[in-house]
Enzyme design. Sequence first.
Site, PDB file in Angstrom:
ATOM      1  N   GLU A  17     -21.365  97.757  65.771  1.00  0.00           N
ATOM      2  CA  GLU A  17     -22.455  97.678  66.756  1.00  0.00           C
ATOM      3  C   GLU A  17     -22.063  97.005  68.068  1.00  0.00           C
ATOM      4  O   GLU A  17     -22.506  97.404  69.130  1.00  0.00           O
ATOM      5  CB  GLU A  17     -23.660  96.902  66.189  1.00  0.00           C
ATOM      6  CG  GLU A  17     -24.342  97.567  65.038  1.00  0.00           C
ATOM      7  CD  GLU A  17     -24.057  96.819  63.763  1.00  0.00           C
ATOM      8  OE1 GLU A  17     -22.866  96.509  63.537  1.00  0.00           O
ATOM      9  OE2 GLU A  17     -24.990  96.561  62.994  1.00  0.00           O
ATOM     10  N   ASP A 104     -23.838  96.751  60.303  1.00  0.00           N
ATOM     11  CA  ASP A 104     -24.259  95.666  59.409  1.00  0.00           C
ATOM     12  C   ASP A 104     -24.815  96.199  58.096  1.00  0.00           C
ATOM     13  O   ASP A 104     -25.411  97.278  58.041  1.00  0.00           O
ATOM     14  CB  ASP A 104     -25.330  94.803  60.089  1.00  0.00           C
ATOM     15  CG  ASP A 104     -24.766  93.998  61.240  1.00  0.00           C
ATOM     16  OD1 ASP A 104     -23.543  93.760  61.250  1.00  0.00           O
ATOM     17  OD2 ASP A 104     -25.532  93.608  62.137  1.00  0.00           O
ATOM     18  N   ASP A 106     -27.462  95.944  56.210  1.00  0.00           N
ATOM     19  CA  ASP A 106     -28.881  95.769  55.946  1.00  0.00           C
ATOM     20  C   ASP A 106     -29.581  97.061  56.328  1.00  0.00           C
ATOM     21  O   ASP A 106     -28.943  98.034  56.705  1.00  0.00           O
ATOM     22  CB  ASP A 106     -29.457  94.561  56.701  1.00  0.00           C
ATOM     23  CG  ASP A 106     -29.257  94.652  58.209  1.00  0.00           C
ATOM     24  OD1 ASP A 106     -28.892  95.747  58.704  1.00  0.00           O
ATOM     25  OD2 ASP A 106     -29.466  93.642  58.904  1.00  0.00           O
ATOM     26  N   GLU A 108     -31.436  97.932  58.847  1.00  0.00           N
ATOM     27  CA  GLU A 108     -31.254  98.350  60.232  1.00  0.00           C
ATOM     28  C   GLU A 108     -29.832  98.862  60.459  1.00  0.00           C
ATOM     29  O   GLU A 108     -29.618  99.871  61.127  1.00  0.00           O
ATOM     30  CB  GLU A 108     -31.571  97.188  61.177  1.00  0.00           C
ATOM     31  CG  GLU A 108     -31.628  97.613  62.633  1.00  0.00           C
ATOM     32  CD  GLU A 108     -32.152  96.506  63.527  1.00  0.00           C
ATOM     33  OE1 GLU A 108     -32.405  96.796  64.701  1.00  0.00           O
ATOM     34  OE2 GLU A 108     -32.310  95.367  63.050  1.00  0.00           O
ATOM     35  N   TYR A 331     -22.637  86.993  57.307  1.00  0.00           N
ATOM     36  CA  TYR A 331     -23.747  87.673  57.976  1.00  0.00           C
ATOM     37  C   TYR A 331     -25.006  86.810  57.961  1.00  0.00           C
ATOM     38  O   TYR A 331     -25.349  86.209  56.944  1.00  0.00           O
ATOM     39  CB  TYR A 331     -24.018  89.009  57.281  1.00  0.00           C
ATOM     40  CG  TYR A 331     -24.959  89.902  58.043  1.00  0.00           C
ATOM     41  CD1 TYR A 331     -24.705  90.229  59.364  1.00  0.00           C
ATOM     42  CD2 TYR A 331     -26.098  90.421  57.431  1.00  0.00           C
ATOM     43  CE1 TYR A 331     -25.556  91.056  60.072  1.00  0.00           C
ATOM     44  CE2 TYR A 331     -26.956  91.253  58.122  1.00  0.00           C
ATOM     45  CZ  TYR A 331     -26.686  91.569  59.443  1.00  0.00           C
ATOM     46  OH  TYR A 331     -27.539  92.391  60.136  1.00  0.00           O
ATOM     47  N   ARG A 333     -28.297  87.556  58.753  1.00  0.00           N
ATOM     48  CA  ARG A 333     -29.638  88.089  58.449  1.00  0.00           C
ATOM     49  C   ARG A 333     -29.705  88.365  56.953  1.00  0.00           C
ATOM     50  O   ARG A 333     -29.269  89.409  56.492  1.00  0.00           O
ATOM     51  CB  ARG A 333     -29.908  89.362  59.248  1.00  0.00           C
ATOM     52  CG  ARG A 333     -30.040  89.121  60.737  1.00  0.00           C
ATOM     53  CD  ARG A 333     -30.424  90.389  61.486  1.00  0.00           C
ATOM     54  NE  ARG A 333     -30.607  90.130  62.902  1.00  0.00           N
ATOM     55  CZ  ARG A 333     -29.641  90.238  63.813  1.00  0.00           C
ATOM     56  NH1 ARG A 333     -28.426  90.607  63.430  1.00  0.00           N
ATOM     57  NH2 ARG A 333     -29.879  89.985  65.083  1.00  0.00           N
ATOM     58  N   HIS A 378     -26.793  90.465  49.921  1.00  0.00           N
ATOM     59  CA  HIS A 378     -25.887  89.698  50.764  1.00  0.00           C
ATOM     60  C   HIS A 378     -25.607  88.361  50.103  1.00  0.00           C
ATOM     61  O   HIS A 378     -26.251  87.981  49.135  1.00  0.00           O
ATOM     62  CB  HIS A 378     -26.520  89.409  52.130  1.00  0.00           C
ATOM     63  CG  HIS A 378     -26.827  90.635  52.914  1.00  0.00           C
ATOM     64  ND1 HIS A 378     -27.901  90.727  53.757  1.00  0.00           N
ATOM     65  CD2 HIS A 378     -26.204  91.829  52.969  1.00  0.00           C
ATOM     66  CE1 HIS A 378     -27.925  91.922  54.316  1.00  0.00           C
ATOM     67  NE2 HIS A 378     -26.915  92.604  53.855  1.00  0.00           N
TER      68      HIS A 378
END
Length: 887
Positions: A17, A104, A106, A108, A331, A333, A378
């Site tokens: 990203e 990432d 997750d 999103e 990470y 989040r 995670h």
Amino acid sequence: MPAKNGNAGGTRLVIVESPAKAKKIAEYLGRGFTVESSIGHIRDLPERADDIPDRFKGESWARLGVNVEHEFEPLYIVNPDKKSQVAKLKQLLKEAAELYLATDEDREGEAIAWHLQEVLKPTVPVHRMVFHEITPQAIRDAVANPRDLNLRLVDAQETRRILDRLYGYEVSPVLWKKVKPRLSAGRVQSVATRMVVERERERLEFTAATYWDLSALFDKGGDEVPREFTATLTGVDGRRVAQGRDFASTGRLKNADVLHLDEQAARALAGRLADAAFKVGSVERKPYTRKPYAPFRTTTMLQEASRKLGFSAKYTMQVAQRLYENGYITYMRTDSITLSSTAVTAARSQATKLYGKDYVPDKPRVYTSKVKNAQEAHEAIRPSGEEFRTPGETGLSGDMFRLYELIWQRTVASQMKDAVGESVAVKVAGTSSSAEKVEFSASGRTITFYGFLKAYVEGADDPSTDRDDAEKRLPNLAEGDPLTMRELTPLTHTTKPPARYTEPSLTKELEDREIGRPSTYPAILGTILDRGYVFKKGTALVPSFLAFAVVNLLEQHFGNLVDYEFTARMEDCLDSIARGEADRVLWLRRFYFGENEDEGLKDMVTDLGEIDAKEISSFPIRGTDIMIRVGRYGPYLDRDGARVNVPEDLAPDELTAERAEELFKQPTGDRELGADPVTGHKIVAKSGRYGPYVTEILPEEATEKKSTRKKDTVKPRTSSLFKSMDIDTVTLEQALQLLSLPRSLGELEGEEVQAFNGKFGPYVKKGKDSRSLPAEEDLLTVTLEQAKELFAQPKQRGRGRAAAAAPLRELGDDPQSKKPVLVKEGRFGPYVTDGETNASLRKGDTVEDITIERAAELLAERRAKGPAPKRTTRAKTTKTAKAAAKP
């Protein structure tokens, strides 16, 4: 430029990203890989009408960006500012043998990877590369063990995006029509705003109660240290003495059996106890144990960074993002509080090295998340790598160092032994001169083994709360020990209203109610602050009167949408979709169109006739005939047609009847000059933030009928007074002349000539050419011929700017730049600066009260946004946009 390693034609293209992430991963992958960034999302629902493709503009659903008439299909477009990057990625893909989507891990991130695959349409093998830390080993493992895209996660994220779009695009226009243009509603932001408003309502309804008790200083005697201790009166003749918890918000006692002491009774009892004998009535000793805190997840990190470092939620995530992308932490989040076996070993090893083996338990500690539907697997947030670097070994500085240190301390402490000690509760008995049996109470705590507290102590939202490592030692007391009373002091107390939310406490409340996701909380807090629904006073979140109006409307006409349980159930449904247990189309259909007796969103927003705009924006001040009203230009007080503006930074619970009367008595400086003979609108002279000015008063019902689009918003004509004018003597004729500016003088060489009053003084303008006028009064008299003479003369250069004004305050050094921070007055109001970065004061900040911590937060947020974009002319922008639209 991409971080490229290897030969064209046989490389493996890795897409992440962010550019920072791409650079770091490229260092670890070596030859044979090309690493490039998508720079965030490349595709999304259209934000503006201009973004909608021509072939869909005639469709009734197109404004939503979601085809509600056909399976809720989203209309995705490549973001205009990402077209060049997408073209670059396509070109790199032509040279690649394989594609690795390394966004990432997750929902999103999964959705971004899916969008990349959909847009790039790769013909080479595609792999989903996942990792939770950016270290050489983690990246090598991710390349060696790719997986397929998880379409269930994509489906859940897509449903979430569609739901939020329908909510925002259907409800926000209602706010525009009934409250104020350009407002926004959101599935979680509106609920968060309601929480802040409800807390303020509790404060408004709160009635303080006053109560008294006695504080005694007792002396055991002897050589022991300590020998003295303080105790508080807790009982008289078997009746418990009232404390703050015994009073309701009405100021009345909840239980009539407790003894409520007033000042007279307290002082009289103190007199009767002056010569009393006291002894220890009882001693209760209990073992004290405090277990270590779990490693950080997103919400606990946000809370601690606010308490200990003074960071806003948004800024915390920005710093954490930089730490993650540069390989310092995992990470950030995550709902998880689990550590990998490698991380557990690293934490235990570091604790042993730093504190000794006696501080580390025989077996690793295992933590279980209490977060319902904890998101994807995670790890907790921890230092990256198989061996942790101490903060001093990282080479970090400033806020990155401070946040890394907090994460490192918390992680190491999580694998250390419990803190243990002893807690003691003592009762002291005595008899007054009137034979009253009184009881005083004291408590103490000693820590015999600090365990994890050697490494880390958690902060608290309430600064009066004792820290976990705080000790309070009492003398070695036994039942029956005689005591000497050294002092006896009557003390008064007043109950306090519920504390306002802060960023950490609101974050915790949202999580406790299972509303929203950790990754969304900083954005939610940022939105309600930026929209003016909430402002800060110190660290407290204060709702504006605008927020009261918005919440009023939503509660009365969209009750389900701001209901806490309903919002939490929506979160459950989205989790069910992620697990493949629910069908997203059926669920969206029920939400939007309704089912059976349940009303859907579409029906809710269809008939707005019953919503009384004036009623929902009006609030009475208790005990008065004064109404607070929220108008298009801010809140004001209204009493029988008499109006007075409410100061922007005045908290709702501070607007008492007495304060309202003060506002009405204050001279406003406003003078009604008469009515414009053409429009009939009232013309008023006012004193404003930037000096005196004249304006017309538009009837609210007239503006309500106009379009809510920004370019069509009806605004009153306004003009500053000339320096030679006075607010007390300006006439209606002068005001109408001022409101006629800018004034057209005619045409010269085919271009219109106008007279303007600008920020650098009066001038005439023809196209892009301009000339200054000698005085402001010339704006009203200059002729086309005089302007022609001015344009015939060469343009004069300015004589330079005035000397910089002295700073208003000096606050100290900024923790990041290490440079002195000053408060200065600027063109648009006061701001703070460290000489390199400037940040305007926000609503609720004042020059007198702002602290270095708050200033550092404002500067840090401004730095994180990067430099302001350079302005471009409309002509250049239009030309560029047309060029980009060509195939």
